[in-house]
Design a protein around this motif. Structure first.
Motif, PDB file in Angstrom:
ATOM      1  N   GLY A 124      55.912  17.433  62.917  1.00 26.10           N
ATOM      2  CA  GLY A 124      56.260  17.144  64.293  1.00 26.10           C
ATOM      3  C   GLY A 124      55.805  18.226  65.254  1.00 26.10           C
ATOM      4  O   GLY A 124      55.143  19.192  64.868  1.00 26.10           O
ATOM      5  N   ASP A 125      56.159  18.042  66.534  1.00 25.01           N
ATOM      6  CA  ASP A 125      55.830  19.038  67.549  1.00 25.01           C
ATOM      7  C   ASP A 125      57.116  19.657  68.066  1.00 25.01           C
ATOM      8  O   ASP A 125      58.205  19.399  67.540  1.00 25.01           O
ATOM      9  N   ILE A 126      57.027  20.474  69.117  1.00 26.52           N
ATOM     10  CA  ILE A 126      58.208  21.187  69.571  1.00 26.52           C
ATOM     11  C   ILE A 126      59.272  20.251  70.147  1.00 26.52           C
ATOM     12  O   ILE A 126      60.446  20.619  70.225  1.00 26.52           O
ATOM     13  N   ASP A 127      58.890  19.055  70.549  1.00 21.26           N
ATOM     14  CA  ASP A 127      59.863  18.109  71.088  1.00 21.26           C
ATOM     15  C   ASP A 127      60.652  17.400  69.987  1.00 21.26           C
ATOM     16  O   ASP A 127      61.804  17.016  70.194  1.00 21.26           O
ATOM     17  N   SER A 128      60.030  17.225  68.829  1.00 18.35           N
ATOM     18  CA  SER A 128      60.687  16.502  67.740  1.00 18.35           C
ATOM     19  C   SER A 128      61.148  17.412  66.607  1.00 18.35           C
ATOM     20  O   SER A 128      61.823  16.953  65.684  1.00 18.35           O
ATOM     21  N   ASN A 129      60.799  18.707  66.689  1.00 17.06           N
ATOM     22  CA  ASN A 129      61.150  19.657  65.634  1.00 17.06           C
ATOM     23  C   ASN A 129      61.935  20.816  66.255  1.00 17.06           C
ATOM     24  O   ASN A 129      61.352  21.786  66.727  1.00 17.06           O
ATOM     25  N   PRO A 130      63.275  20.727  66.264  1.00 21.80           N
ATOM     26  CA  PRO A 130      64.097  21.765  66.898  1.00 21.80           C
ATOM     27  C   PRO A 130      63.877  23.151  66.306  1.00 21.80           C
ATOM     28  O   PRO A 130      63.919  24.152  67.027  1.00 21.80           O
ATOM     29  N   ARG A 131      63.644  23.215  65.004  1.00 20.28           N
ATOM     30  CA  ARG A 131      63.436  24.517  64.370  1.00 20.28           C
ATOM     31  C   ARG A 131      62.164  25.175  64.883  1.00 20.28           C
ATOM     32  O   ARG A 131      62.124  26.378  65.134  1.00 20.28           O
ATOM     33  N   LEU A 132      61.110  24.368  65.043  1.00 19.08           N
ATOM     34  CA  LEU A 132      59.851  24.894  65.559  1.00 19.08           C
ATOM     35  C   LEU A 132      60.008  25.341  67.006  1.00 19.08           C
ATOM     36  O   LEU A 132      59.467  26.388  67.404  1.00 19.08           O
ATOM     37  N   ARG A 133      60.743  24.581  67.781  1.00 14.13           N
ATOM     38  CA  ARG A 133      60.942  24.950  69.181  1.00 14.13           C
ATOM     39  C   ARG A 133      61.684  26.279  69.300  1.00 14.13           C
ATOM     40  O   ARG A 133      61.336  27.136  70.112  1.00 14.13           O
ATOM     41  N   LEU A 134      62.706  26.460  68.465  1.00 16.29           N
ATOM     42  CA  LEU A 134      63.466  27.704  68.489  1.00 16.29           C
ATOM     43  C   LEU A 134      62.595  28.874  68.047  1.00 16.29           C
ATOM     44  O   LEU A 134      62.632  29.949  68.650  1.00 16.29           O
ATOM     45  N   ALA A 135      61.784  28.653  67.010  1.00 17.07           N
ATOM     46  CA  ALA A 135      60.893  29.708  66.532  1.00 17.07           C
ATOM     47  C   ALA A 135      59.866  30.082  67.591  1.00 17.07           C
ATOM     48  O   ALA A 135      59.542  31.263  67.787  1.00 17.07           O
ATOM     49  N   LEU A 136      59.355  29.080  68.292  1.00 21.14           N
ATOM     50  CA  LEU A 136      58.385  29.335  69.358  1.00 21.14           C
ATOM     51  C   LEU A 136      59.018  30.129  70.497  1.00 21.14           C
ATOM     52  O   LEU A 136      58.422  31.089  71.014  1.00 21.14           O
ATOM     53  N   LYS A 168      61.541  32.164  70.322  1.00 19.82           N
ATOM     54  CA  LYS A 168      61.766  33.538  69.863  1.00 19.82           C
ATOM     55  C   LYS A 168      60.470  34.340  69.903  1.00 19.82           C
ATOM     56  O   LYS A 168      60.455  35.508  70.309  1.00 19.82           O
ATOM     57  N   ALA A 169      59.391  33.707  69.454  1.00 21.88           N
ATOM     58  CA  ALA A 169      58.094  34.403  69.424  1.00 21.88           C
ATOM     59  C   ALA A 169      57.647  34.770  70.832  1.00 21.88           C
ATOM     60  O   ALA A 169      57.202  35.893  71.090  1.00 21.88           O
ATOM     61  N   LEU A 170      57.776  33.826  71.762  1.00 23.04           N
ATOM     62  CA  LEU A 170      57.355  34.078  73.142  1.00 23.04           C
ATOM     63  C   LEU A 170      58.235  35.138  73.808  1.00 23.04           C
ATOM     64  O   LEU A 170      57.744  35.982  74.562  1.00 23.04           O
ATOM     65  N   ASN A 214      59.555  37.578  72.440  1.00 26.77           N
ATOM     66  CA  ASN A 214      59.208  38.887  71.883  1.00 26.77           C
ATOM     67  C   ASN A 214      57.751  39.266  72.165  1.00 26.77           C
ATOM     68  O   ASN A 214      57.202  40.155  71.524  1.00 26.77           O
ATOM     69  N   ASN A 215      57.163  38.537  73.118  1.00 26.32           N
ATOM     70  CA  ASN A 215      55.810  38.853  73.591  1.00 26.32           C
ATOM     71  C   ASN A 215      54.732  38.737  72.513  1.00 26.32           C
ATOM     72  O   ASN A 215      53.755  39.492  72.528  1.00 26.32           O
ATOM     73  N   MET A 216      54.916  37.802  71.608  1.00 26.97           N
ATOM     74  CA  MET A 216      53.874  37.565  70.610  1.00 26.97           C
ATOM     75  C   MET A 216      52.699  36.843  71.264  1.00 26.97           C
ATOM     76  O   MET A 216      52.898  35.938  72.087  1.00 26.97           O
ATOM     77  N   LYS A 217      51.492  37.236  70.932  1.00 25.83           N
ATOM     78  CA  LYS A 217      50.304  36.631  71.514  1.00 25.83           C
ATOM     79  C   LYS A 217      50.197  35.164  71.094  1.00 25.83           C
ATOM     80  O   LYS A 217      50.533  34.790  69.978  1.00 25.83           O
ATOM     81  N   ARG A 218      49.682  34.357  72.027  1.00 28.21           N
ATOM     82  CA  ARG A 218      49.619  32.922  71.775  1.00 28.21           C
ATOM     83  C   ARG A 218      48.707  32.587  70.608  1.00 28.21           C
ATOM     84  O   ARG A 218      49.005  31.672  69.834  1.00 28.21           O
ATOM     85  N   ASP A 219      47.615  33.321  70.423  1.00 27.03           N
ATOM     86  CA  ASP A 219      46.724  32.996  69.304  1.00 27.03           C
ATOM     87  C   ASP A 219      47.393  33.298  67.966  1.00 27.03           C
ATOM     88  O   ASP A 219      47.161  32.605  66.971  1.00 27.03           O
ATOM     89  N   THR A 220      48.262  34.324  67.925  1.00 33.64           N
ATOM     90  CA  THR A 220      49.013  34.629  66.706  1.00 33.64           C
ATOM     91  C   THR A 220      49.994  33.506  66.401  1.00 33.64           C
ATOM     92  O   THR A 220      50.150  33.082  65.246  1.00 33.64           O
ATOM     93  N   ILE A 221      50.646  32.999  67.448  1.00 29.95           N
ATOM     94  CA  ILE A 221      51.575  31.877  67.290  1.00 29.95           C
ATOM     95  C   ILE A 221      50.838  30.636  66.787  1.00 29.95           C
ATOM     96  O   ILE A 221      51.270  29.971  65.839  1.00 29.95           O
ATOM     97  N   ASP A 222      49.708  30.342  67.399  1.00 26.80           N
ATOM     98  CA  ASP A 222      48.938  29.145  67.028  1.00 26.80           C
ATOM     99  C   ASP A 222      48.461  29.208  65.578  1.00 26.80           C
ATOM    100  O   ASP A 222      48.467  28.198  64.867  1.00 26.80           O
ATOM    101  N   LYS A 223      48.052  30.397  65.137  1.00 28.61           N
ATOM    102  CA  LYS A 223      47.593  30.550  63.747  1.00 28.61           C
ATOM    103  C   LYS A 223      48.736  30.321  62.769  1.00 28.61           C
ATOM    104  O   LYS A 223      48.556  29.689  61.726  1.00 28.61           O
ATOM    105  N   ALA A 224      49.914  30.846  63.106  1.00 25.55           N
ATOM    106  CA  ALA A 224      51.070  30.671  62.224  1.00 25.55           C
ATOM    107  C   ALA A 224      51.444  29.189  62.120  1.00 25.55           C
ATOM    108  O   ALA A 224      51.738  28.684  61.031  1.00 25.55           O
ATOM    109  N   ILE A 225      51.426  28.493  63.252  1.00 25.73           N
ATOM    110  CA  ILE A 225      51.746  27.067  63.251  1.00 25.73           C
ATOM    111  C   ILE A 225      50.679  26.287  62.477  1.00 25.73           C
ATOM    112  O   ILE A 225      50.993  25.346  61.729  1.00 25.73           O
ATOM    113  N   ALA A 226      49.427  26.676  62.633  1.00 21.59           N
ATOM    114  CA  ALA A 226      48.331  26.000  61.920  1.00 21.59           C
ATOM    115  C   ALA A 226      48.478  26.163  60.405  1.00 21.59           C
ATOM    116  O   ALA A 226      48.208  25.230  59.644  1.00 21.59           O
ATOM    117  N   ARG A 227      48.918  27.348  59.980  1.00 16.98           N
ATOM    118  CA  ARG A 227      49.144  27.564  58.545  1.00 16.98           C
ATOM    119  C   ARG A 227      50.235  26.630  58.040  1.00 16.98           C
ATOM    120  O   ARG A 227      50.112  26.014  56.976  1.00 16.98           O
TER     121      ARG A 227
END
Length: 248
Positions: free
Chosen positions: A40-52, A54-56, A58-71
């Motif tokens: 799912g995406d952030i609208d249908s996956n509450p856990r992913l939305r919360l993780a996103l 938290k990452a934002l 904590n000033n995590m770079k967007r490309d780092t976030i995208d790579k983690a989600i892609a994995r």
């Protein structure tokens, strides 16, 4: 609940130290990966939305976030993490729940058991302390916000309690399932929490002496310093008096 708020504030201050060491990023990347694996995406996956969130925050770079989600989505090869929860006891029988994300169960349980055992605690069986906790959404707001405004927003979107704390901040709690809608309501109405999380909150907290409280906090900190450990919950209560002594 106030006992939790004090503990959460201590952890919030410690989170800043973790960020400087880079440890928080390791944990956030794992959480993003595992959350994305659920689909799912952030609208249908509450856990992913919360993780996103938290990452934002904590000033995590967007490309780092995208790579983690892609994995996690299987689009990029990477380590396969699984969620594990350990239950046990710390010094003086304090109940502890340890949520982990690991690619090696044997390593993780050995590290957790070692820390508990050398500090007078022990691992318990599944369910041995979980009944003492309830999953809740928790928000903390600075004193600049009006309590009546927080109460009005909160009660309209699922808040169970709005509490004024001794340090003049506010704590809002809700059912875990209402966390995302309540957070969105606060942010939409320009009430940004200084800290928010979904956590296991003890139904009954336990008081210890200053010395025993320090010992327990050291155990919790040692557990949180493990790369495989995402979150530690405890029924340790920290009074206002202990807070002032710990800060000195």
């Amino acid at each position: 609940m106030a006992g939790h708020s004090k503990w959460a504030n201590i952890k919030h201050r410690k989170a800043g130290q973790d960020a400087k060491r880079g440890k928080i990023f390791t944990k956030l990347i794992r959480e993003l990966t595992v959350a994305a694996k659920e689909g799912g995406d952030i609208d249908s996956n509450p856990r992913l939305r919360l993780a996103l969130d938290k990452a934002l925050s904590n000033n995590m770079k967007r490309d780092t976030i995208d790579k983690a989600i892609a994995r996690g989505s299987g689009n990029i090869e990477g380590q396969n993490y699984e969620s594990i929860r350990y239950e046990g006891y710390g010094p003086n029988g304090i109940a502890i729940m340890i949520d982990c994300l690991t690619d090696n169960r044997q390593r993780t349980v050995a590290e957790v058991r070692h820390i508990l055992s050398k500090n007078g605690g022990n691992l318990g069986t599944d369910g041995s302390v979980a009944y003492l906790f309830e999953k809740k959404g928790v928000f903390h707001f600075s004193h600049e916000y009006d309590e009546e405004m927080l109460l009005e927003i909160g009660l309209s979107y699922g808040a169970e309690e709005v509490e004024s704390l001794p340090d003049k901040t506010f704590e809002v709690t809700c059912a875990a399932d209402d966390f995302n809608q309540l957070k969105e309501a606060f942010v939409t109405q320009s009430a940004t929490p200084m800290h928010s999380e979904v956590s296991f909150i003890a139904n009954l907290n336990v008081d210890l002496s200053l010395e025993d409280t320090k010992k327990t906090l050291n155990v919790i900190e040692a557990l949180e310093d493990l790369d495989d450990v995402q979150h530690v919950s405890t029924n340790l209560n920290i009074s206002d008096e202990l807070i002032s002594q710990l800060d000195n």
